[in-house]
Design a protein around this motif. Structure first.
Motif, PDB file in Angstrom:
ATOM      1  N   ILE A  54     -11.249   1.032 -26.404  1.00  0.00           N
ATOM      2  CA  ILE A  54     -10.530   0.938 -27.681  1.00  0.00           C
ATOM      3  C   ILE A  54     -11.068  -0.238 -28.489  1.00  0.00           C
ATOM      4  CG2 ILE A  54      -8.275   0.415 -28.705  1.00  0.00           C
ATOM      5  CD1 ILE A  54      -7.040   1.999 -26.331  1.00  0.00           C
ATOM      6  N   GLY A  55     -11.348  -1.332 -27.799  1.00  0.00           N
ATOM      7  CA  GLY A  55     -11.872  -2.523 -28.465  1.00  0.00           C
ATOM      8  C   GLY A  55     -13.149  -2.238 -29.233  1.00  0.00           C
ATOM      9  N   TRP A  56     -14.041  -1.434 -28.640  1.00  0.00           N
ATOM     10  CA  TRP A  56     -15.297  -1.127 -29.332  1.00  0.00           C
ATOM     11  C   TRP A  56     -15.009  -0.457 -30.673  1.00  0.00           C
ATOM     12  CZ3 TRP A  56     -17.782   3.043 -31.410  1.00  0.00           C
ATOM     13  CH2 TRP A  56     -19.092   2.808 -31.832  1.00  0.00           C
ATOM     14  N   PHE A  57     -14.102   0.501 -30.697  1.00  0.00           N
ATOM     15  CA  PHE A  57     -13.788   1.205 -31.941  1.00  0.00           C
ATOM     16  C   PHE A  57     -13.147   0.268 -32.964  1.00  0.00           C
ATOM     17  CE2 PHE A  57     -14.209   4.746 -28.984  1.00  0.00           C
ATOM     18  CZ  PHE A  57     -15.017   5.601 -29.719  1.00  0.00           C
ATOM     19  N   VAL A  58     -12.266  -0.602 -32.512  1.00  0.00           N
ATOM     20  CA  VAL A  58     -11.611  -1.546 -33.429  1.00  0.00           C
ATOM     21  C   VAL A  58     -12.630  -2.516 -34.015  1.00  0.00           C
ATOM     22  CG1 VAL A  58      -9.926  -3.431 -33.566  1.00  0.00           C
ATOM     23  CG2 VAL A  58      -9.358  -1.331 -32.316  1.00  0.00           C
ATOM     24  N   PHE A  59     -13.448  -3.106 -33.146  1.00  0.00           N
ATOM     25  CA  PHE A  59     -14.463  -4.047 -33.643  1.00  0.00           C
ATOM     26  C   PHE A  59     -15.447  -3.360 -34.587  1.00  0.00           C
ATOM     27  CE2 PHE A  59     -13.697  -6.532 -29.549  1.00  0.00           C
ATOM     28  CZ  PHE A  59     -13.017  -7.564 -30.180  1.00  0.00           C
ATOM     29  N   THR A  60     -15.885  -2.169 -34.221  1.00  0.00           N
ATOM     30  CA  THR A  60     -16.860  -1.461 -35.043  1.00  0.00           C
ATOM     31  C   THR A  60     -16.271  -1.082 -36.396  1.00  0.00           C
ATOM     32  OG1 THR A  60     -17.954  -0.713 -33.036  1.00  0.00           O
ATOM     33  CG2 THR A  60     -18.515   0.453 -35.061  1.00  0.00           C
ATOM     34  N   ALA A  61     -14.971  -0.827 -36.442  1.00  0.00           N
ATOM     35  CA  ALA A  61     -14.309  -0.569 -37.729  1.00  0.00           C
ATOM     36  C   ALA A  61     -14.405  -1.797 -38.632  1.00  0.00           C
ATOM     37  CB  ALA A  61     -12.856  -0.174 -37.503  1.00  0.00           C
ATOM     38  N   PHE A  62     -14.304  -2.986 -38.060  1.00  0.00           N
ATOM     39  CA  PHE A  62     -14.483  -4.206 -38.850  1.00  0.00           C
ATOM     40  C   PHE A  62     -15.909  -4.278 -39.410  1.00  0.00           C
ATOM     41  CE2 PHE A  62     -10.648  -5.846 -36.807  1.00  0.00           C
ATOM     42  CZ  PHE A  62     -10.078  -6.593 -37.829  1.00  0.00           C
ATOM     43  N   GLY A  63     -16.894  -3.904 -38.587  1.00  0.00           N
ATOM     44  CA  GLY A  63     -18.274  -3.898 -39.065  1.00  0.00           C
ATOM     45  C   GLY A  63     -18.486  -2.905 -40.191  1.00  0.00           C
TER      46      GLY A  63
END
Length: 150
Positions: A54-63
């Motif tokens: 889940i963290g990967w998707f959240v962080f990538t959304a910030f990018g």
């Protein structure tokens, strides 16, 4: 550096960072049990495999938000979002707070360290962009309409 050149740098930087993070996060999720975990008395428990994913998707959304804001020339807001994305890589430092992390196989060390380096590079770019936001938006550039004051 001009806005166009900075845009090219940002696109390359994010492209590489996302690719590296895919390798790191997929490996971390799929081979979760191969990563060392903190002991039971640790101040911060290890995140679950699900939280890693889940963290990967959240962080990538910030990018992605940072890139979109950049293209809209909201440089300062883009810098804030990119700073959020940089945590995706920088959080890899947490691996090395756990005993046994340096015993991971070489290729795992490589992608963890590469992800950390990418996070630092994105953070550096974000800080640079925030500092130079006024120069990156030329005076004649299309700006969002000003909100009327009440």
């Amino acid at each position: 550096m001009s806005y166009l050149r900075a845009t090219r740098v940002l696109c390359w930087l994010l492209g590489i960072a996302v690719l590296v993070s895919v390798v790191h996060y997929v490996d971390n999720y799929v081979n979760y049990d191969d990563y060392p975990v903190p002991g039971p008395d640790a101040a911060v428990p290890a995140p679950s495999a699900r939280l890693v994913a889940i963290g990967w998707f959240v962080f990538t959304a910030f990018g992605a938000a940072g890139l979109l804001l950049w293209f809209r020339r909201h440089i300062t807001s883009a810098a804030v979002a990119l700073t959020g994305y940089s945590v995706s890589g920088l959080i890899g430092l947490a691996h090395y707070t756990v005993a046994g992390a340096t015993d991971m196989v070489w290729w795992r060390q490589l992608h963890v360290v590469a992800d950390i380096v990418c996070g630092a590079a994105v953070l550096g770019f974000a800080l640079w962009a925030a500092k130079h936001a006024g120069v990156l938006i030329p005076p004649g550039a299309k700006q969002p309409p000003a909100r009327p004051s009440s």
